[in-house]
Enzyme design. Sequence first.
Site, PDB file in Angstrom:
ATOM      1  CE  LYS A 179      -1.978  -1.477   3.767  1.00 46.94           C
ATOM      2  NZ  LYS A 179      -2.829  -1.749   4.928  1.00 46.94           N
ATOM      3  CB  THR A 210      -7.073   8.667   6.219  1.00 48.59           C
ATOM      4  OG1 THR A 210      -6.066   9.166   7.120  1.00 48.59           O
ATOM      5  CG2 THR A 210      -7.206   9.595   5.037  1.00 48.59           C
ATOM      6  N   GLY A 212      -8.690   4.112   9.618  1.00 51.09           N
ATOM      7  CA  GLY A 212      -9.344   2.857   9.220  1.00 51.09           C
ATOM      8  C   GLY A 212      -9.156   2.463   7.769  1.00 51.09           C
ATOM      9  CB  THR A 213      -7.160   3.815   4.912  1.00 57.42           C
ATOM     10  OG1 THR A 213      -5.988   3.876   5.731  1.00 57.42           O
ATOM     11  CG2 THR A 213      -7.733   5.197   4.722  1.00 57.42           C
ATOM     12  N   GLY A 214      -6.632   1.040   6.128  1.00 61.34           N
ATOM     13  CA  GLY A 214      -6.013  -0.269   5.913  1.00 61.34           C
ATOM     14  C   GLY A 214      -6.955  -1.408   6.260  1.00 61.34           C
ATOM     15  CB  CYS A 215      -9.256  -1.961   9.141  1.00 62.11           C
ATOM     16  SG  CYS A 215      -8.066  -1.604  10.440  1.00 62.11           S
TER      17      CYS A 215
HETATM   18  N1  LIG Z   1      -5.425  10.350   1.001  1.00 63.89           N
HETATM   19  C1  LIG Z   1      -5.723   9.238   0.319  1.00 63.89           C
HETATM   20  N2  LIG Z   1      -6.476   9.314  -0.824  1.00 63.89           N
HETATM   21  C2  LIG Z   1      -6.791   8.199  -1.513  1.00 63.89           C
HETATM   22  N3  LIG Z   1      -6.398   6.943  -1.160  1.00 63.89           N
HETATM   23  C3  LIG Z   1      -5.649   6.814  -0.038  1.00 63.89           C
HETATM   24  C4  LIG Z   1      -5.278   7.940   0.763  1.00 63.89           C
HETATM   25  N4  LIG Z   1      -4.547   7.473   1.843  1.00 63.89           N
HETATM   26  C5  LIG Z   1      -4.495   6.126   1.714  1.00 63.89           C
HETATM   27  N5  LIG Z   1      -5.122   5.720   0.577  1.00 63.89           N
HETATM   28  C6  LIG Z   1      -5.332   4.331   0.121  1.00 63.89           C
HETATM   29  O1  LIG Z   1      -5.972   3.644   1.193  1.00 63.89           O
HETATM   30  C7  LIG Z   1      -5.574   2.265   1.244  1.00 63.89           C
HETATM   31  C8  LIG Z   1      -4.971   1.956   2.615  1.00 63.89           C
HETATM   32  O2  LIG Z   1      -3.633   2.430   2.625  1.00 63.89           O
HETATM   33  P1  LIG Z   1      -2.853   3.027   3.891  1.00 63.89           P
HETATM   34  O3  LIG Z   1      -1.439   3.122   3.453  1.00 63.89           O
HETATM   35  O4  LIG Z   1      -3.542   4.277   4.343  1.00 63.89           O
HETATM   36  O5  LIG Z   1      -3.124   1.873   4.940  1.00 63.89           O
HETATM   37  P2  LIG Z   1      -2.767   1.793   6.481  1.00 63.89           P
HETATM   38  O6  LIG Z   1      -1.647   2.714   6.793  1.00 63.89           O
HETATM   39  O7  LIG Z   1      -2.574   0.354   6.774  1.00 63.89           O
HETATM   40  O8  LIG Z   1      -4.088   2.321   7.177  1.00 63.89           O
HETATM   41  P3  LIG Z   1      -4.495   2.304   8.776  1.00 63.89           P
HETATM   42  O9  LIG Z   1      -3.306   1.834   9.546  1.00 63.89           O
HETATM   43  O10 LIG Z   1      -4.946   3.671   9.110  1.00 63.89           O
HETATM   44  O11 LIG Z   1      -5.655   1.368   8.857  1.00 63.89           O
HETATM   45  C9  LIG Z   1      -4.590   2.106   0.070  1.00 63.89           C
HETATM   46  O12 LIG Z   1      -5.317   1.660  -1.050  1.00 63.89           O
HETATM   47  C10 LIG Z   1      -4.054   3.531  -0.134  1.00 63.89           C
HETATM   48  O13 LIG Z   1      -3.534   3.735  -1.430  1.00 63.89           O
HETATM   49  C1  LIG Z   2      -7.810  -2.119  16.829  1.00 65.47           C
HETATM   50  C2  LIG Z   2      -7.111  -1.500  15.661  1.00 65.47           C
HETATM   51  N1  LIG Z   2      -6.769  -2.298  14.624  1.00 65.47           N
HETATM   52  C3  LIG Z   2      -6.139  -1.763  13.548  1.00 65.47           C
HETATM   53  C4  LIG Z   2      -5.839  -0.417  13.496  1.00 65.47           C
HETATM   54  C5  LIG Z   2      -5.173   0.128  12.237  1.00 65.47           C
HETATM   55  O1  LIG Z   2      -4.284   1.057  12.378  1.00 65.47           O
HETATM   56  C6  LIG Z   2      -6.214   0.392  14.609  1.00 65.47           C
HETATM   57  N2  LIG Z   2      -5.959   1.731  14.647  1.00 65.47           N
HETATM   58  N3  LIG Z   2      -6.834  -0.190  15.674  1.00 65.47           N
END
Ligand SMILES: Nc1ncnc2c1ncn2[C@@H]1O[C@H](COP(=O)(O)OP(=O)(O)OP(=O)(O)O)[C@@H](O)[C@H]1O
Ligand SMILES: Cc1ncc(CO)c(N)n1
Length: 269
Positions: A179, A210, A212-215
């Site tokens: 990502k 943003t 919760g994006t990754g989850c």
């Molecule tokens: N500002 C943004 N605009 C559009 N897409 C984004 C943006 N920020 C993240 N993304 C997308 O969101 C998805 C999750 O990526 P990200 O790198 O944010 O995950 P993460 O760091 O594991 O998230 P978190 O730890 O907050 O749950 C990917 O598809 C990334 O490209």
């Molecule tokens: C419980 C939990 N799982 C995943 C994430 C992702 O960053 C968060 N902030 N909290």
Amino acid sequence: MTAPAPVPPRVLTVAGSDSGGGAGVQADLKTMLALGVHGMSVLTAVTAQNSLGVQGAWELPVDAVRAQYRSVVDDIGVQAVKTGMLSSAVLVDTVAELLAETGVPVVVDPVGVSKHGDALLAAEALDSVRTKLLPVATVATPNLDEVTQLTGVTVIDEEGMRRAAAEILGHGPRWVVIKGGHLPGDAVDLLTDGREEHWLRAPRHDNRHTHGTGCTLASAIACGLARGQDVPAAVRGAKEYVTGAIRAGFALGGGIGPVDHGWLARAAR
Ligand SMILES: Nc1ncnc2c1ncn2[C@@H]1O[C@H](COP(=O)(O)OP(=O)(O)OP(=O)(O)O)[C@@H](O)[C@H]1O
Ligand SMILES: Cc1ncc(CO)c(N)n1
């Protein structure tokens, strides 16, 4: 007599609770509802968390994790599993063993730290993630910080994402999504199995909300896999869903607000 309602695909998340409702199990279940599957949860830990960070975290006993998993899998059944915060080496080992027995597609989000930099996985658990969890993953979805934690590779551009993908694939997942959300410019992710390469590009939304994006991305991939989609189709659909959710993310509390899991349902009205 009315016909019985059709049974939706079932997806299980094995993850931690975010009391603020933006990430973790809460984000996973909201994503599953939005994408039309029946969501179920095995809680691994409880966090006291809000838009400002993580104020506390309490891990569940290994027996409680195993019992929740067995309750769901043995009776209800699952078509795909997503893992998130696993907290400690013993929970990573236990969950990896359970997944290996279950034999359905698994999306591993190797959650290491929260957006605010709070640790959600003990440092000593990284080895278990590499040697036990990644090998049972159908798709692993590390962000750039998790790539560095797991492989030592620091990524600053798309060529670096390729190198990182090869390193992660070396630990055994069938596919990896690197990502690139934390890099400047468009939000670009790399999906590869070592043979095919799919670059997923979306415009970066200038929205600080943003959480919760990754989850959300990982859960949406699991929903696609549970519906029988192949990995590239499931990841493309998930990227569209998370992009819409980020576009609609909203302010809550004094810090980083959540993505909006309801955007798709509203768009359909
Ligand atoms: N500002 C943004 N605009 C559009 N897409 C984004 C943006 N920020 C993240 N993304 C997308 O969101 C998805 C999750 O990526 P990200 O790198 O944010 O995950 P993460 O760091 O594991 O998230 P978190 O730890 O907050 O749950 C990917 O598809 C990334 O490209
Ligand atoms: C419980 C939990 N799982 C995943 C994430 C992702 O960053 C968060 N902030 N909290």
